[in-house]
Structures are given as structure tokens and as C-alpha cells.
Design a protein around this motif. Structure first.
Motif, PDB file in Angstrom:
ATOM      1  N   TRP A 124       0.178 -43.651 -11.050  1.00  0.00           N
ATOM      2  CA  TRP A 124       0.992 -45.106 -10.612  1.00  0.00           C
ATOM      3  C   TRP A 124       2.192 -44.648 -11.198  1.00  0.00           C
ATOM      4  O   TRP A 124       3.411 -44.458 -10.558  1.00  0.00           O
ATOM      5  CB  TRP A 124       0.300 -46.104 -11.494  1.00  0.00           C
ATOM      6  N   ILE A 125       2.359 -44.549 -12.936  1.00  0.00           N
ATOM      7  CA  ILE A 125       3.449 -44.929 -13.648  1.00  0.00           C
ATOM      8  C   ILE A 125       3.279 -43.500 -14.559  1.00  0.00           C
ATOM      9  O   ILE A 125       3.156 -42.873 -14.908  1.00  0.00           O
ATOM     10  CB  ILE A 125       3.624 -45.592 -14.203  1.00  0.00           C
ATOM     11  N   GLN A 126       4.169 -42.366 -14.069  1.00  0.00           N
ATOM     12  CA  GLN A 126       4.063 -41.170 -13.976  1.00  0.00           C
ATOM     13  C   GLN A 126       5.683 -40.673 -15.277  1.00  0.00           C
ATOM     14  O   GLN A 126       6.913 -40.929 -14.185  1.00  0.00           O
ATOM     15  CB  GLN A 126       3.607 -40.167 -13.104  1.00  0.00           C
ATOM     16  N   PHE A 127       5.295 -39.980 -16.026  1.00  0.00           N
ATOM     17  CA  PHE A 127       6.669 -39.453 -16.705  1.00  0.00           C
ATOM     18  C   PHE A 127       6.791 -37.774 -16.600  1.00  0.00           C
ATOM     19  O   PHE A 127       5.074 -37.034 -17.439  1.00  0.00           O
ATOM     20  CB  PHE A 127       6.804 -39.987 -17.984  1.00  0.00           C
ATOM     21  N   LYS A 128       7.882 -36.744 -16.625  1.00  0.00           N
ATOM     22  CA  LYS A 128       7.238 -35.401 -16.302  1.00  0.00           C
ATOM     23  C   LYS A 128       8.676 -34.863 -16.854  1.00  0.00           C
ATOM     24  O   LYS A 128       9.774 -35.287 -16.782  1.00  0.00           O
ATOM     25  CB  LYS A 128       7.144 -35.133 -14.488  1.00  0.00           C
ATOM     26  N   LYS A 129       8.572 -33.896 -17.914  1.00  0.00           N
ATOM     27  CA  LYS A 129       9.320 -33.245 -17.441  1.00  0.00           C
ATOM     28  C   LYS A 129      10.449 -33.326 -18.873  1.00  0.00           C
ATOM     29  O   LYS A 129      11.633 -33.372 -18.830  1.00  0.00           O
ATOM     30  CB  LYS A 129      10.012 -31.965 -17.386  1.00  0.00           C
ATOM     31  N   ILE A 130       9.963 -34.822 -19.322  1.00  0.00           N
ATOM     32  CA  ILE A 130      11.489 -34.994 -20.645  1.00  0.00           C
ATOM     33  C   ILE A 130      10.639 -35.384 -22.145  1.00  0.00           C
ATOM     34  O   ILE A 130       9.794 -35.604 -22.127  1.00  0.00           O
ATOM     35  CB  ILE A 130      11.276 -36.375 -19.912  1.00  0.00           C
ATOM     36  N   ASP A 131      11.860 -34.618 -22.305  1.00  0.00           N
ATOM     37  CA  ASP A 131      11.530 -34.742 -24.294  1.00  0.00           C
ATOM     38  C   ASP A 131      12.581 -35.307 -24.804  1.00  0.00           C
ATOM     39  O   ASP A 131      13.788 -36.441 -23.907  1.00  0.00           O
ATOM     40  CB  ASP A 131      12.719 -33.193 -24.357  1.00  0.00           C
ATOM     41  N   GLY A 132      11.327 -35.781 -26.359  1.00  0.00           N
ATOM     42  CA  GLY A 132      13.073 -36.986 -26.952  1.00  0.00           C
ATOM     43  C   GLY A 132      12.380 -38.330 -25.553  1.00  0.00           C
ATOM     44  O   GLY A 132      13.183 -39.607 -26.300  1.00  0.00           O
ATOM     45  N   LEU A 133      10.619 -38.743 -25.558  1.00  0.00           N
ATOM     46  CA  LEU A 133      11.315 -39.668 -24.432  1.00  0.00           C
ATOM     47  C   LEU A 133      10.466 -41.372 -25.592  1.00  0.00           C
ATOM     48  O   LEU A 133       9.033 -40.031 -26.891  1.00  0.00           O
ATOM     49  CB  LEU A 133      10.233 -39.392 -23.307  1.00  0.00           C
TER      50      LEU A 133
END
Length: 375
Positions: free
Chosen positions: A105-114
Motif C-alpha cells: 500500500w504505502i512503499q518507500f524505496k531507495k531513500i537514504d536519510g528517511l
């Protein structure tokens, strides 16, 4: 990137620039019925592209209906925040979904410092037909998730996959105790993950630690209802590793299991250097379990020549009550023994006399109730 602030005597120091992108400014309606997905994605695109030191996607008070969304990186800011003060809800019915093939549903991908946090809620509405996670982090490094309330996911509440350096703290995770596969936090292919100071009550594992994970620290978690904290579950023939998992200062309250290691027959790899320390038990059904005959939850796998090697497992200062006669079960493979199993100051009582069962497990036990000196 920086603005200057005077500190007196004519001296100025640079302050980091903070760019904020409010989803309402991108057309979100926040009535709980209108699809706000486009507004969120457009705000994210601006936030991710911003060059300030800190960039923030801001979700103010209100109720926001989202279709499956993917927030993709990498982003230009050193730190990128998602600040949620409102409630995010999933569509209420199958017919309301526009993208049923998306794996979450809610995805975060390839994010640094999140950084994801706030005082809001993530409500998956527990759709019975949808069988993927509510919030997922994939290939993200240096992540912090805190403060939110996660409710009624269709499957896992929070998934951490392929990440390095994750801290999850002060979250509340809630689902009915009869809801299937609603793991609180599910971890795989990740290292250096900390979970602390949180409440997790679900219909499945409070925390599930899967293959190819290492250096997992869980402390100050209240677990229950649910299936406890579980490690393992590699499929037959797969080669998985789990090591350096340390659980401390946690409570299992009314859980089906407590400290559980489960593997399939025919697997390969190892689960090692694992500890459960300073654990409180309140009417747990199965407080301590090593089960190397786990297969689809049936616990009746046939013997295979290979098995995941379980070793260097410590249970120390685990105290409280269980509702079964069996306080601990070490059901290890007949071909690959469990080695260096240590029990110290473990005291588990019930309304009836409790006992420990052991199959091909080797170790030591000191000051335990019930007696486990024969392992």
C-alpha cells in the motif's frame, strides 16, 4: 542551502535550509473519501528533488484516502522527512482500488536519510482480500520511523526489506487477535535494525525476523496479543542466515508464543548468536520454542538430511506465567542438533506443574523452573 542567523557581535552561523511541501497545497482534499494519491505523489516529487539540507513532506490534520503509492528515491536532500499529523486510510472495498497488482500500500524505496513520524495514524482497514503489507521500506538506509499509530493492515503492518540502519521507536501497532498474517514488524535481508519502546498487539508475530538478517536489537516492546517474536521460517531447500539478534526488556502478554525460532526441514544456513534477556511473561501459551519441524504452521515436517543450524541461543532472566504445562520446547532436527543453548534464571510457572521437552538440543541450564538441566 543555508540561511545565516546572527549570534551577536556581528557573527553569523549558517543554518540548514528546511523545505516543506504540504500535501494540501498540491490538491489534497482530506475528507476521507476523495482519492488524495496524486497530491501525495506530486508533493513527494518536489520534496525529493529539493536541494535543501532537510526536505519535508507534510500531512496536516485530516483524513486522506490513498491508493497504493510508491515514494521512490534517491532524493537530493541529506535528510528527507515525512511528517504525518492526520490519518491515512486505505480504500474501503475491492471495487474502490485502482491498482490491485501493486505489492503493498504505502512503499518507500531507495531513500537514504528517511525520517517518517508524527502524531497521525495509518489505517489499512483490514481488507480481507488484499494480502500484502501496509507500509514498506525497501533498500533504504539510515531510516527512522517513530510516533505513528498503525491500525488494521491487510497483512504486515510494517515491512523492512533490504535495508541498513533502521530505528523504529514509540510506535503503536494494533490489529484484532484473530486477524491472519498481520505481523507487526517484518524484517528480511536487512542489518542493524533497532525496535524499541513500542506497543505491538496483532493477530500474528509482533516481530518476525526472516532470512539474511543480522544485528537486530529489540528492547522495551510490549507484545500481545500475537504470536510473540519469531525468527526464521526459511523454506525447504533455501539457504538463509539469521545472527546477532538480541531481545531485552520486553513483555509477552497473552501471546500464543513468546521467544520462538522456527525452521523447515531441508533448509540450509544458520540461526546463531541470539539472546532473550529480562523478559516478562503474562499467561503466554508457549513461552520458549525452537521448532525445526515447522512447515506451513503444521509442525509435522518429515526428517530431511539437511536443516538450518541453530546455535548460541541464550534465555536469561525470563520470568512469569504460561497457560500450558509445557514451558519450553526444544524440538531440534534429528540430523542437525541445536548447540550451546543456555538457560539462566528462567522461571515459568502455571496453575499446573510445568515441564520442558527436548529433542537433540545441547546446552546448559542454571536456576530454571521447571527443571531443564537435561538439555
Amino acid at each position: 542551502m543555508y540561511r545565516k542567523v546572527s549570534i551577536g557581535l556581528g557573527r553569523e552561523i549558517p543554518q540548514p535550509q528546511i523545505d516543506t511541501y504540504d500535501v494540501m497545497e498540491f490538491g489534497a482534499v482530506a475528507d476521507g473519501e476523495t482519492d488524495d494519491s496524486r497530491a501525495f505523489l506530486e508533493a513527494w516529487e518536489k520534496a525529493c528533488a529539493a536541494t535543501g539540507y532537510v526536505s519535508t513532506l507534510f500531512v496536516p490534520h485530516g483524513t486522506y484516502l490513498l491508493q497504493p503509492v510508491l515514494f521512490r528515491g534517491p532524493c537530493k536532500s541529506k535528510k528527507i522527512r515525512v511528517e504525518i499529523w492526520g490519518t491515512i486510510v486505505a480504500p474501503p472495498t475491492l471495487e474502490a482500488w485502482k491498482d490491485c497488482d501493486r505489492k503493498g500500500w504505502i512503499q518507500f524505496k531507495k531513500i537514504d536519510g528517511l525520517r517518517v513520524g508524527g502524531f497521525g495514524q495509518i489505517d489499512g482497514r483490514g481488507s480481507p482480500w488484499w494480502e500484502e503489507f501496509a507500509m514498506g521500506f525497501h533498500s533504504c538506509n539510515d531510516v527512522k520511523l517513530s510516533g505513528l499509530r498503525h491500525l488494521n493492515p491487510p497483512k504486515n503492518h510494517i515491512t523492512v526489506n533490504g535495508c541498513r540502519g533502521v530505528v523504529i521507536s514509540n510506535v503503536t501497532i494494533v490489529a484484532p487477535n484473530d486477524s491472519p498474517n498481520t505481523d507487526g514488524i517484518n524484517i528480511s535481508l536487512s542489518t542493524n535494525v533497532t525496535i524499541r519502546d513500542s506497543f505491538i498487539g496483532t493477530g500474528d508475530d509482533c516481530v518476525a525476523i526472516n532470512g539474511n538478517t543480522s544485528f537486530i536489537n529489540i528492547t522495551g516492546v510490549m507484545c500481545g496479543p500475537g504470536h510473540g517474536i519469531s525468527l526464521g521460517d526459511p523454506r525447504r531447500g533455501s539457504a538463509d542466515t539469521v545472527e546477532e539478534v538480541h531481545v531485552s526488556n520486553c513483555t509477552f502478554n497473552g501471546t500464543t508464543n513468546g521467544a520462538r525460532i522456527k525452521t523447515w526441514q531441508g533448509g540450509k544456513g544458520y540461526a546463531r548468536r541470539i539472546s532473550f534477556k529480562n523478559i516478562a511473561l503474562i499467561k503466554a501459551k508457549n513461552p520458549i520454542i525452537i521448532d525445526q519441524f515447522y512447515c506451513n504452521g503444521k509442525h509435522n515436517c518429515k526428517d530431511q538430511e539437511s536443516a538450518v543450524k541453530v546455535s548460541d541461543v541464550t534465555y536469561e532472566r525470563m520470568k512469569g506465567t504460561c497457560i500450558n504445562k509445557r514451558a519450553a520446547a526444544f524440538n531440534c532436527s534429528n540430523t542437525v542438533s541445536c548447540d550451546n543453548i543456555i538457560m539462566r534464571e528462567v522461571m515459568i510457572t502455571s496453575q499446573v506443574k510445568t515441564f520442558v521437552t527436548c529433542n537433540n538440543a545441547n546446552g546448559i541450564a542454571n536456576s530454571t523452573v521447571p527443571d531443564a538441566s537435561y538439555i
